[in-house]
Design an enzyme around this catalytic site. Structure first.
Site, PDB file in Angstrom:
ATOM      1  CE  LYS A  78      12.948 -13.384 -19.501  1.00 43.64           C
ATOM      2  NZ  LYS A  78      12.576 -12.649 -20.727  1.00 43.64           N
ATOM      3  N   GLY A 124      12.519  -4.887 -13.385  1.00 40.73           N
ATOM      4  CA  GLY A 124      11.237  -4.957 -14.096  1.00 40.73           C
ATOM      5  C   GLY A 124      10.128  -4.423 -13.214  1.00 40.73           C
ATOM      6  CB  SER A 125       6.500  -4.810 -13.446  1.00 39.55           C
ATOM      7  OG  SER A 125       6.273  -6.192 -13.284  1.00 39.55           O
ATOM      8  N   GLY A 136       8.461  -8.602  -9.807  1.00 37.27           N
ATOM      9  CA  GLY A 136       9.509  -8.593  -8.787  1.00 37.27           C
ATOM     10  C   GLY A 136       9.077  -9.339  -7.525  1.00 37.27           C
ATOM     11  CD  GLU A 192      17.254  -1.288  -8.145  1.00 35.75           C
ATOM     12  OE1 GLU A 192      16.304  -0.478  -8.112  1.00 35.75           O
ATOM     13  OE2 GLU A 192      18.103  -1.366  -7.243  1.00 35.75           O
ATOM     14  CB  CYS A 218      12.384   2.496 -13.085  1.00 32.80           C
ATOM     15  SG  CYS A 218      14.126   2.186 -13.064  1.00 32.80           S
ATOM     16  CD  GLN A 262       4.556   1.286 -21.306  1.00 35.32           C
ATOM     17  OE1 GLN A 262       4.868   0.231 -20.776  1.00 35.32           O
ATOM     18  NE2 GLN A 262       3.974   2.277 -20.621  1.00 35.32           N
TER      19      GLN A 262
HETATM   20  C1  UN1 Z   1      19.056   6.049 -15.498  1.00 37.10           C
HETATM   21  O1  UN1 Z   1      18.128   6.780 -15.163  1.00 37.10           O
HETATM   22  O2  UN1 Z   1      20.115   6.494 -15.970  1.00 37.10           O
HETATM   23  O3  UN1 Z   1      14.931   0.776 -15.601  1.00 37.10           O
HETATM   24  C2  UN1 Z   1      19.017   4.585 -15.343  1.00 37.10           C
HETATM   25  C3  UN1 Z   1      15.343   1.899 -15.304  1.00 37.10           C
HETATM   26  C4  UN1 Z   1      16.496   1.982 -14.351  1.00 37.10           C
HETATM   27  C5  UN1 Z   1      17.701   2.567 -14.948  1.00 37.10           C
HETATM   28  C6  UN1 Z   1      17.667   4.054 -14.998  1.00 37.10           C
HETATM   29  N1  UN1 Z   1      16.783   0.686 -13.798  1.00 37.10           N
HETATM   30  O4  UN1 Z   1      14.838   2.893 -15.798  1.00 37.10           O
END
Ligand code: UN1
Length: 481
Positions: A173, A226-227, A231, A250, A284, A331
């Site tokens: 998804k 995601g957030s 998560g 993540e 992130c 955002q």
């Molecule tokens: C990167 O910095 O090359 O959602 C990848 C994100 C991370 C991926 C970053 N999971 O920003």
């Protein structure tokens, strides 16, 4: 308008009564397409298709899987300009970054094509006479994959490719906001000859499709990016399920970048501006906390401001644009809210933070840089996920390290220094999953593990050969001769 883009369920493109529009954040008059919103029934059908496909796919040969993944890689790389353009059009990162990300997706498939041929095991003597022990890896089953909007092709690629390489079936998804790149990726994989039902795409809302996915008892593992709040809900549902699901999360970051007095100012500015503001700060891994030693502080801030003055914020597809728009209105509202919060807390806005007008209507925001902030302020503690960074002044390396680690997050961290002593100490003592020396905290290689600790990540690492910890189950077999 053309036909809506459909879900892929059991090898067939399936329509749905509900759809949403995929809108270009650089130009809100530009509609990329209409994409269907799946229902709980669609998700159930997808899981049933995956289950039906599993016996054959899980026993396919490494060569069969290699050929399909290699073919996917070849098509992505051959179409990288077009796919990168689609990505930039729907997500808003500038074209060079969009093409770079599409290229990364192609390279990831090539890497995992190779991994299909490297599925090893171990043979170990038992403690008992005439007994041998074999340790092998087997597919997990059906993997549910939930991906965010900020890397619309790379993240789907780095979750789907290892899942398939290890013989799993998949239901994916993508983020509701940017379904186009994932749709294109699934179309490529489908046409590469994957048996029907092995990979299913169910686009739609997290509250409907995502929720049904984490609750479904025939999904064996969930990989989510995601957030943090979402998560947590994913993890809670996965462990409340019977049997419990494997889970890999993540989530956010509030990544520190330390700049020591002995750093090369030019390098530090490039590292900071790239890490904090490129991709509109919507990573992130973005360097949102700049922890700067007092001796270099004023020169660094001044050079950052000069550098930011030269950065071109414009339509992601426009030649010369270096930073594209924010992804959408909500955002943008969040970014502006944090700019106000930082001001109210006593932060000094030394550059940017203004809405920008461009030829086309879009969500353009000037990168914002704050100074005079402390690590206790909300701007230092909460993830903004936009082009907003703040500078925290420190006396020495020890204070810098303490502040860098004083956060609920632990994804990526960085230090700019010419001192081997401090670089080495920081590598060892930074409480982050990834540490960068004289490099931006964002922008990672695809063949090595990716992930964090503390509030940023949960479960096994993604990417590289380490991805197998999540996408396979270990079996220990004892044989008496
Ligand atoms: C990167 O910095 O090359 O959602 C990848 C994100 C991370 C991926 C970053 N999971 O920003």
């Amino acid at each position: 308008m053309n036909e809506p883009f459909k879900n892929l369920i059991a090898g067939r493109w399936a329509g749905s009564a509900n759809t949403s529009l995929n809108i270009n954040p650089s130009n809100t008059n530009d509609i990329i397409g209409e994409y269907v919103h799946g229902s709980v029934e669609d998700l159930n059908d997808a899981v049933a298709a995956a289950k039906a496909a599993f016996p054959v796919w899980s026993r396919s040969t490494p060569q069969e899987r290699y050929e399909i993944l290699k073919k996917v890689s070849d098509e992505i790389l051959a179409r990288k300009d077009e796919l990168g353009r689609l990505l930039s059009r729907e997500e808003g990162k500038v074209l060079a970054e969009g093409i770079g990300e599409a290229t990364r997706a192609g390279q990831i498939f090539a890497f995992f094509a190779g991994e299909c041929l490297r599925l090893g095991g171990e043979a170990i003597p038992s403690l008992r006479p005439s007994v041998g022990v074999e340790i092998t890896r087997e597919p997990v089953g059906t993997v549910g994959i939930i991906t965010p909007w900020n890397f619309p092709i790379a993240i789907p690629a780095w979750k789907v490719a290892p899942a398939l390489a290890w013989g799993n079936c998949v239901v994916i998804k993508p983020a509701d906001l940017v379904p186009g790149s994932t749709w294109a990726l699934v179309d490529i994989i489908h046409r590469a000859g994957l048996p029907q039902g092995v990979l299913n795409l169910v686009m739609g809302r997290g509250s409907v499709v995502g929720q049904a996915m984490i609750e479904h008892n025939e999904i064996h593992a969930i990989s989510f990016t995601g957030s943090i709040p979402t998560g947590r809900r994913v993890a809670a549902a996965c462990t409340a399920a019977s049997p419990m699901k494997k889970v890999q999360l993540e989530m956010g970051g509030k990544n520190p970048l330390i700049v020591l007095d002995d750093a090369d100012v030019k390098t530090a500015v490039e590292v900071a501006v790239n890490g904090a503001f490129f991709s509109t700060g919507q990573r992130c891994t973005a360097s949102s906390r700049l922890i700067v030693q007092t001796g270099i502080h004023d020169d660094f801030v001044e050079a950052c401001i000069e550098r930011l003055k030269g950065v071109v914020v414009d339509d992601a597809l426009k030649c010369g644009a270096q930073i594209g728009p924010v992804v959408d209105q909500s955002q943008l509202d969040q970014d502006l809210k944090y700019i106000e919060i930082a001001k109210d807390e006593g932060g000094k806005l030394v550059f940017g933070g203004e809405l920008l007008k461009r030829v086309s209507p879009g969500f353009y925001l000037e990168p914002a840089l704050f100074t005079e902030t402390t690590n206790g302020m909300r701007i230092s503690r909460e993830e903004v996920f936009g082009p907003v960074a703040n500078v925290i002044r420190v006396k020495n390396y020890d204070e810098a390290l303490a502040i860098a680690n004083d956060t609920e997050f632990g994804l990526s961290s960085g230090i700019c220094t010419t001192s081997l002593k401090y670089a080495t100490h920081f590598k060892r003592n930074s409480e982050a999953g990834m540490v960068m020396i004289n490099l931006p905290t964002a922008g990672v290689d695809y063949h090595v593990p990716f992930g964090g600790r503390k509030g940023s990540s949960y479960g096994p690492r993604e990417q590289g050969a380490y991805a197998k910890e999540f996408y396979s189950n270990v079996k220990t077999a004892y044989t008496r001769a």
